[in-house]
Design a protein around this motif. Structure first.
Motif, short mmCIF file in Angstrom:
data_model
loop_
_atom_site.label_atom_id
_atom_site.label_comp_id
_atom_site.label_asym_id
_atom_site.label_seq_id
_atom_site.Cartn_x
_atom_site.Cartn_y
_atom_site.Cartn_z
N ALA A 113 86.10 -7.70 7.35
CA ALA A 113 85.32 -8.89 7.68
C ALA A 113 83.98 -8.47 8.26
N ALA A 114 83.03 -9.41 8.25
CA ALA A 114 81.69 -9.16 8.79
C ALA A 114 81.64 -9.51 10.27
N ASN A 115 80.72 -8.88 10.96
CA ASN A 115 80.44 -9.20 12.36
C ASN A 115 79.63 -10.48 12.41
N VAL A 116 80.18 -11.54 13.02
CA VAL A 116 79.53 -12.85 13.01
C VAL A 116 78.16 -12.82 13.68
N HIS A 117 77.93 -11.88 14.60
CA HIS A 117 76.65 -11.80 15.28
C HIS A 117 75.55 -11.22 14.38
N VAL A 118 75.96 -10.51 13.34
CA VAL A 118 75.00 -9.93 12.40
C VAL A 118 74.93 -10.73 11.11
N MET A 119 76.08 -11.20 10.66
CA MET A 119 76.16 -11.98 9.42
C MET A 119 77.01 -13.22 9.69
N GLY A 120 76.36 -14.28 10.12
CA GLY A 120 77.04 -15.52 10.44
C GLY A 120 76.80 -16.58 9.38
N PRO A 121 77.16 -17.84 9.66
CA PRO A 121 76.94 -18.92 8.69
C PRO A 121 75.45 -19.20 8.47
N ASN A 122 75.03 -19.01 7.23
CA ASN A 122 73.64 -19.25 6.82
C ASN A 122 72.61 -18.44 7.60
N ARG A 123 73.01 -17.31 8.12
CA ARG A 123 72.06 -16.45 8.84
C ARG A 123 72.51 -14.99 8.76
N GLY A 124 71.54 -14.12 8.80
CA GLY A 124 71.85 -12.70 8.73
C GLY A 124 70.66 -11.88 9.18
N TYR A 125 70.86 -10.59 9.25
CA TYR A 125 69.81 -9.66 9.65
C TYR A 125 69.56 -8.66 8.53
N ASP A 126 68.30 -8.32 8.36
CA ASP A 126 68.00 -7.12 7.59
C ASP A 126 68.31 -5.95 8.52
N PHE A 127 69.17 -5.06 8.09
CA PHE A 127 69.66 -4.01 8.98
C PHE A 127 68.53 -3.14 9.52
N GLU A 128 67.45 -3.03 8.77
CA GLU A 128 66.34 -2.20 9.22
C GLU A 128 65.54 -2.86 10.34
N ASP A 129 65.77 -4.16 10.55
CA ASP A 129 65.02 -4.90 11.57
C ASP A 129 65.87 -5.31 12.76
N ILE A 130 67.04 -4.70 12.93
CA ILE A 130 67.91 -5.04 14.05
C ILE A 130 67.26 -4.56 15.35
N PRO A 131 67.00 -5.46 16.30
CA PRO A 131 66.29 -5.07 17.53
C PRO A 131 66.98 -3.97 18.33
N ASP A 132 68.30 -4.03 18.45
CA ASP A 132 69.02 -3.03 19.25
C ASP A 132 69.22 -1.71 18.53
N GLY A 133 68.85 -1.65 17.26
CA GLY A 133 68.99 -0.42 16.50
C GLY A 133 70.22 -0.43 15.60
N SER A 134 70.07 0.09 14.41
CA SER A 134 71.16 0.07 13.44
C SER A 134 72.30 1.01 13.81
N SER A 135 72.02 2.03 14.62
CA SER A 135 73.05 3.02 14.93
C SER A 135 74.07 2.52 15.95
N GLN A 136 73.78 1.40 16.62
CA GLN A 136 74.73 0.88 17.60
C GLN A 136 75.02 -0.60 17.35
N THR A 137 75.04 -0.98 16.06
CA THR A 137 75.34 -2.36 15.72
C THR A 137 76.40 -2.41 14.63
N ILE A 138 77.52 -3.05 14.93
CA ILE A 138 78.62 -3.19 13.99
C ILE A 138 78.27 -4.21 12.91
N VAL A 139 78.61 -3.89 11.65
CA VAL A 139 78.40 -4.82 10.55
C VAL A 139 79.73 -5.29 9.96
N PHE A 140 80.59 -4.34 9.60
CA PHE A 140 81.89 -4.67 9.01
C PHE A 140 82.99 -3.95 9.78
#
Length: 388
Positions: free
Chosen positions: A282-309
Motif C-alpha cells: 500500500a501507499a503512504n497516505v501522507h505522500v500519495m493520498g486521495p487526489n494528491r501526491g508528491y513528486d519524490f524529487e520535491d519532498i521537503p523533508d528529503g526522499s531518503s527519509q520519506t516512506i512511499v510504499f
C-alpha cells in the motif's frame, strides 16, 4: 553387502542426519538442501502463472541471438582459414598455397573445408556460452547484494529460515521496483498533465487514488503505474472512463500482478472474496493520498527519509482500488488497517522515495516513524537513525 544395499543404507543415514539436525534446531542445512532440490520447482510454480509474454520481445530476442550466432560463425570460419592456410600435411610437406581441411586433407585455392553448418554450430555454442555468462554475472551480483544485506542485519539468519530470507529479499525487490515505477510515472508527467498510453489525461504527480468531485472512487495508483511496471498490455484492457469496479473492468482487474504479491502471504489471506486481484503493498497516505501526491524529487523533508510504499498483511485490498493507501503512524503490525509485514521477527519492509528498501522494527520509536511518514513535517533525523 551389495552396491544397491549400500546406496539405500547411505540414503537412510543421510535422511536420519537431516532429521536430527532439524530436531536440534539446526535446520538451515536442511532448508538449503530442500531449496536446491525442489526450490526451483516451487519458484516456477509461483512465477510462471504471473509471466506476461510479449510476442515482439520474444521475436526481437530471437533475431538478435540469431545475428550473434551468424557473427560468431563468420568470425570462427575466418580464423580457421587463416590458421590452416599454412599447415603441415601428411608426409611432412607444407602447403603454402593450399589450405588444409579439418580432416587433414588439402583443399585447392587456400582456405579450409570447414562447412557453414559446422561454423554455425560453433557459433551457436559460443552464443549460448555468452548468454550463460551474462546470466551467471547477474546471479553473482545478486549473491553479493544479498550477502551485504544479510551482513548488515545478522539477525535475519537467526530469526528466519532460508525460505523466509528468500521471500523477504523478493519482497524487497518488489518494493524497490514499485518506487522506481512511481518515479518513472512522475518523470514522464512532470512538465504538464499528459496522456498515459495515448488516452485520457491523468493528473501529475501520482496520487494514492483518483476520486470524482462527488467523492466516487475512480482508479488507484497501481492502475496508472501499470505501463511503468511492465504491465502495459493489462493497462490497455482497462477502460479509464469507467470506475475501477465497473463490470466492464472486472476481467482485467481480476488479474494477479506478481509485483504486488508477497508470496509469504498464503491463500486465503492473499485473495479477495470479490474476485479482484490483491495488493500486498500500500501507499503512504501522507505522500500519495486521495487526489494528491508528491513528486519524490520535491519532498521537503528529503526522499531518503520519506516512506512511499510498504507491506500489508491485513484487510488486503484490490490493486485497482482507489483507497489503497494507509497511515504508517498507526503502528507496524498493530492495526488492521495499518502497515505490517508477514515476517517471523515482526518487522515491516518499506520502500523510500530515494529507492531504498528498509526493514523497520515494530518497536520503532513513534517519533521516528512519524518523521519517516510525513514528507513535509520539518523533522530531522540522524543519518544512522536506523541503527538505533
Amino acid at each position: 553387502m551389495s552396491m544397491s544395499k549400500r546406496i539405500a543404507l547411505s540414503v537412510v543415514l543421510f535422511l536420519f542426519l537431516l532429521v536430527l539436525l532439524d530436531i536440534l534446531g539446526l535446520g538451515i542445512p536442511v532448508q538449503v538442501l530442500l531449496s536446491l532440490v525442489i526450490g526451483w520447482i516451487l519458484f516456477f510454480y509461483r512465477v510462471v502463472p504471473n509471466l506476461h509474454y510479449s510476442g515482439s520481445g520474444i521475436s526481437s530476442g530471437m533475431v538478435w541471438f540469431g545475428l550473434l550466432v551468424i557473427g560468431l560463425a563468420i568470425w570462427y570460419r575466418r580464423i580457421a582459414q587463416s590458421v590452416a592456410t599454412v599447415a603441415e600435411v601428411p608426409g611432412g610437406e607444407v602447403a603454402a598455397s593450399e589450405g588444409v581441411g579439418v580432416d587433414g586433407k588439402a583443399t585447392s585455392g587456400g582456405g579450409t573445408s570447414i562447412t557453414w553448418l559446422h561454423a554455425i554450430w560453433v557459433g551457436f555454442r559460443g552464443s549460448l556460452a555468452l548468454l550463460l555468462l551474462f546470466v551467471s554475472s547477474v546471479c553473482i551480483i545478486g549473491i553479493v547484494h544479498q550477502s551485504y544485506w544479510l551482513s548488515e542485519y545478522p539477525g535475519r539468519w537467526t530469526t528466519s529460515g532460508v525460505g523466509e530470507v528468500a521471500r523477504r529479499s523478493q519482497s524487497q525487490d518488489y518494493l524497490h521496483n514499485l518506487v522506481i515505477g512511481a518515479h518513472n510515472f512522475n518523470s514522464a508527467k512532470k512538465s504538464q498533465e499528459s496522456e498515459v498510453g495515448g488516452r485520457r489525461l491523468v493528473p501529475y504527480p501520482l496520487s494514492g487514488g483518483e476520486f470524482s468531485p462527488e467523492g466516487r472512487g475512480r482508479h488507484g495508483w497501481v492502475t496508472y503505474m501499470l505501463p511503468f511496471i511492465e504491465q502495459k498490455p493489462l493497462y490497455d484492457r482497462i477502460d479509464l472512463d469507467r470506475d475501477w469496479d465497473d463490470p466492464v473492468n472486472k476481467e482485467p482487474m481480476s488479474k494477479e500482478i506478481g509485483l504486488l504479491m508477497n508470496y509469504r502471504i498464503r491463500p486465503p489471506d492473499g485473495r479477495l472474496v470479490g474476485g479482484y486481484g490483491p495488493a500486498h503493498y500500500a501507499a503512504n497516505v501522507h505522500v500519495m493520498g486521495p487526489n494528491r501526491g508528491y513528486d519524490f524529487e520535491d519532498i521537503p523533508d528529503g526522499s531518503s527519509q520519506t516512506i512511499v510504499f510498504g507491506e500489508i498483511t491485513t484487510a488486503i485490498p484490490a490493486w485497482g482500488s482507489p483507497t489503497n493507501f494507509r497511515n504508517p503512524m498507526l503502528g507496524l503490525g498493530s492495526h488492521p488497517h495499518g502497515f505490517g509485514g508477514p515476517w517471523k521477527d515482526g518487522g515491516t519492509q518499506f520502500g523510500f522515495a530515494d529507492g531504498r528498501v528498509m526493514l523497520l522494527s515494530p518497536d520503532i520509536d513513534p517519533a521516528v516513524l512519524k518523521a519517516l511518514s510525513t514528507p513535509a513535517g520539518g523533522d530531522t533525523l540522524r543519518n544512522d537513525w536506523w541503527r538505533k
